[in-house]
Design an enzyme around this catalytic site. Structure first.
Site, PDB file in Angstrom:
ATOM      1  CG  HIS A 178      19.398 -12.019   2.833  1.00  0.00           C
ATOM      2  ND1 HIS A 178      20.415 -11.874   1.925  1.00  0.00           N
ATOM      3  CD2 HIS A 178      19.344 -13.357   3.142  1.00  0.00           C
ATOM      4  CE1 HIS A 178      20.959 -13.059   1.684  1.00  0.00           C
ATOM      5  NE2 HIS A 178      20.338 -13.970   2.400  1.00  0.00           N
TER       6      HIS A 178
ATOM      7  CB  CYS B   4      22.893  -5.814  -0.590  1.00  0.00           C
ATOM      8  SG  CYS B   4      23.945  -7.258  -0.329  1.00  0.00           S
TER       9      CYS B   4
ATOM     10  NE  ARG C  18      27.814  -6.133   1.147  1.00  0.00           N
ATOM     11  CZ  ARG C  18      27.734  -6.554  -0.100  1.00  0.00           C
ATOM     12  NH1 ARG C  18      27.144  -5.774  -1.013  1.00  0.00           N
ATOM     13  NH2 ARG C  18      28.222  -7.717  -0.457  1.00  0.00           N
TER      14      ARG C  18
END
Length: 273
Positions: free
Chosen positions: A177, A251, A260
């Site tokens: 993340h 991300c 990405r």
């Protein structure tokens, strides 16, 4: 003719006080709802931006300590030294067969025939390695798979099933993340060529050196985690020769999942325990 004087009597129309009370009550109720909604939204934002980070970081730190205890290491320390380059660590020929990329939680991976490389595929969502990136102050567990609930939302780096294991020939590819839930990969955009990344397992410490970055690509660009990583969207980005690679994906831009961001490194050292 006699004039008739008419006296006009004013007519006062009184509004129903109950209507005014109802209107005032409606306005007050509407204001309360707006305030309540605002508080709820603030709580949701606080939960996502603060509480999930706090929980995930605490769990990730506990997992790192548990791995270190299991490996017999002092807690809070990690070996980052390099004993020898990978070419000297193995006397067997390199396996150039490609790894199978993709997947969500399943197994896979290849030890590449290198001593100390993780030979057995970890169980789904099992934490089995420690990722350290000194440049951004990151220490995070590495777990098998890239499921949100079982891996990423715990603040772990997730190993893409089907890609190489640490130290193996091919591409050891990880996801993490960038925002919320520990956000371990939030600052990987700060990595530069030459930065060192280590991956510790029970048997060895692998040192990778950052080599290339891809600032933006499509989420479906599976080429970036191929055995020889190379973007399918931007073919100029990546490699052409087989080797032992590390890929970090997350991300971008922040707080979105539209694209990405990719960081690549090469294996430059192995230290067996």
């Amino acid at each position: 003719m006699r004039e008739r004087i008419r006296e006009r009597i004013p007519v006062v129309v009184q509004r129903d006080p109950r209507g005014r009370r109802l209107a005032a009550r409606g306005l007050w109720t509407g204001a309360e709802l707006v305030v309540t909604l605002g508080v709820v939204l603030l709580l949701l934002v606080a939960h996502q931006l603060w509480w999930t980070n706090r929980q995930a970081r605490a769990e990730a730190a506990d997992t790192v300590h548990a791995l270190q205890r299991d490996w017999g290491e002092p807690q809070g320390t990690g070996e980052e030294g390099v004993d020898r380059p990978p070419a000297e660590a193995s006397q067997r020929p390199v396996d150039d067969s490609p790894a199978v990329g993709g997947g969500d939680d399943g197994g896979g991976g290849d030890d590449g025939g290198r001593p100390g490389a993780a030979a057995a595929t970890p169980r789904r969502s099992q934490a089995y390695a420690v990722l350290r990136i000194p440049r951004i102050g990151l220490t995070a567990p590495v777990a098998q798979g890239i499921s949100k609930r079982g891996v990423l939302d715990k603040g772990y780096a997730g190993h893409y099933p089907g890609t190489a294991q640490p130290g193996g020939t091919g591409n050891f590819a990880l996801a993490g993340h960038r925002n919320t839930h520990g956000e371990p990969f939030r600052h990987i955009n700060r990595l530069r060529s030459g930065d060192r990344i280590t991956v510790e397992t029970r048997d060895a410490v692998y040192t990778y050196t950052v080599d290339k970055t891809l600032a933006r690509t499509q989420p479906g660009d599976s080429g970036v985690i191929a055995a020889v990583p190379r973007s399918n969207v931007k073919p100029y980005a990546g490699y052409r020769a087989a080797g032992s690679y590390l890929t970090l994906t997350t991300c971008t831009p922040e707080f979105t999942s539209r694209y990405r961001l990719v960081v690549w490194g090469k294996l430059t050292g192995v230290r067996e325990r």
